[in-house]
Design an enzyme around this catalytic site. Sequence first.
Site, PDB file in Angstrom:
ATOM      1  N   ASP A   1      59.604  27.962  13.420  1.00  0.00           N
ATOM      2  CA  ASP A   1      60.737  27.359  14.126  1.00  0.00           C
ATOM      3  C   ASP A   1      60.178  26.431  15.200  1.00  0.00           C
ATOM      4  O   ASP A   1      59.022  26.555  15.603  1.00  0.00           O
ATOM      5  CB  ASP A   1      61.652  28.434  14.737  1.00  0.00           C
ATOM      6  CG  ASP A   1      60.937  29.369  15.696  1.00  0.00           C
ATOM      7  OD1 ASP A   1      59.727  29.627  15.494  1.00  0.00           O
ATOM      8  OD2 ASP A   1      61.560  29.838  16.658  1.00  0.00           O
TER       9      ASP A   1
ATOM     10  N   GLU B   1      60.541  32.437  17.344  1.00  0.00           N
ATOM     11  CA  GLU B   1      59.571  32.551  18.438  1.00  0.00           C
ATOM     12  C   GLU B   1      60.018  31.701  19.606  1.00  0.00           C
ATOM     13  O   GLU B   1      59.879  32.088  20.759  1.00  0.00           O
ATOM     14  CB  GLU B   1      58.184  32.110  17.973  1.00  0.00           C
ATOM     15  CG  GLU B   1      57.055  32.600  18.889  1.00  0.00           C
ATOM     16  CD  GLU B   1      56.815  31.714  20.098  1.00  0.00           C
ATOM     17  OE1 GLU B   1      56.187  32.178  21.058  1.00  0.00           O
ATOM     18  OE2 GLU B   1      57.272  30.547  20.104  1.00  0.00           O
TER      19      GLU B   1
HETATM   20 ZN   LIG Z   1      54.500  28.062  19.643  1.00  0.00          ZN
END
Ligand SMILES: [Zn+2]
Length: 380
Positions: A73, A135
């Site tokens: 992501d 994340e």
């Molecule tokens: Zn990163």
Amino acid sequence: MDARTIADPLPLAKALIACRSITPAEAGVLDVAQAALDRIGFRTRRMKFGEVDNLYARHGDAAPNFCFAGHLDVVPPGDGWRSDPFAPEVRDGLLYGRGAADMKTAIAAMIAAAENFLNGARAKGSISFLITCDEEGRGVDGTKAVLPALAAEGERFDHCLVGEPTSEERVGDMIKNGRRGSLNVVITMTGKQGHVAYPRRAINPVTPLLETLSALKARTLDDGAPGFDPSNLEVTSVDVGNPAHNVIPTQASARLNIRFNMKHTGEDLFGWVKETAEAEAAKAGAGSTLSISSQSTPFYTEPGPFTDLIIGAVREAFGVTPVLATTGGTSDARYIKDYCTVAELGLRNETAHMVDEHCSVDDLRALARCYEAVLRRYFE
Ligand SMILES: [Zn+2]
């Protein structure tokens, strides 16, 4: 170069960047990584938690299990790019696109490294990939959720390398063997509104708030810890929002962040902040409420055989000797550290999260060689 074909990470890096996987959207990016891993003989599977999709892949059954970890992501691109952030473009030897530094390129380099390594040798153990799409956002349905689920099935990890962009001035100059913890706290003081000319009829919440903040700032949290700078508290905002000069306000609040080393826990620090605020509120006859808006734990991997192995691979691939550091923001290594020994190594972080994010194509290829050297040294 020998006769066998060397897998190039560039085409895969481009294919990953072309997916609009703005956190936590998957947008086909895990499909691309999964197909690449399937093709080189990994057993792959998707693990979905809430709205978040994750990918776990493993090659081999035996121990030790060496894991490459990272996220696909990315943060939103923002405006002002010279080229479409999701249409990767190489200009003057630099690859441009969102995720070119943080960290789609590192995933491509890891996959190319695994392909090149497995092409020449058999791992005396297993290689695995733990790839998440959560994340950059909340970070709860990604690595944090996948690891206990895999552990419950009996999956074991021995060592893990996270591909966050750790390098500073030049690629390979820094390995992260730890990260500080982070604690965000909101303090709200509630008093009694009144006329400034009649202060005894009111309770000014600004006074205990300021006393609290100066008491917090007055304490030296520590003088550093092995591998870490001293812990630090910063007041990031003081909010009263009172437009009137002649009114004592009802409420005043402040926000603060503490970056802390292994000498503290978030719980202990929050307890200290709360006690301090409550004592000052009590002195002033005000009320206090405190909340944690976010928190992450620190991790630290002692310098030893694993960090030495990575340092050796970096010297081989980049010709530089890296330093071990614990600076910068948090990463998913804070979750991985509960399951195995972990460290981080990746490209330069100079343009991460910025407009016109990019990396050097030479650096990307060298990173693939470096990760391959890690595998070779690990399974030797
Ligand atoms: Zn990163």
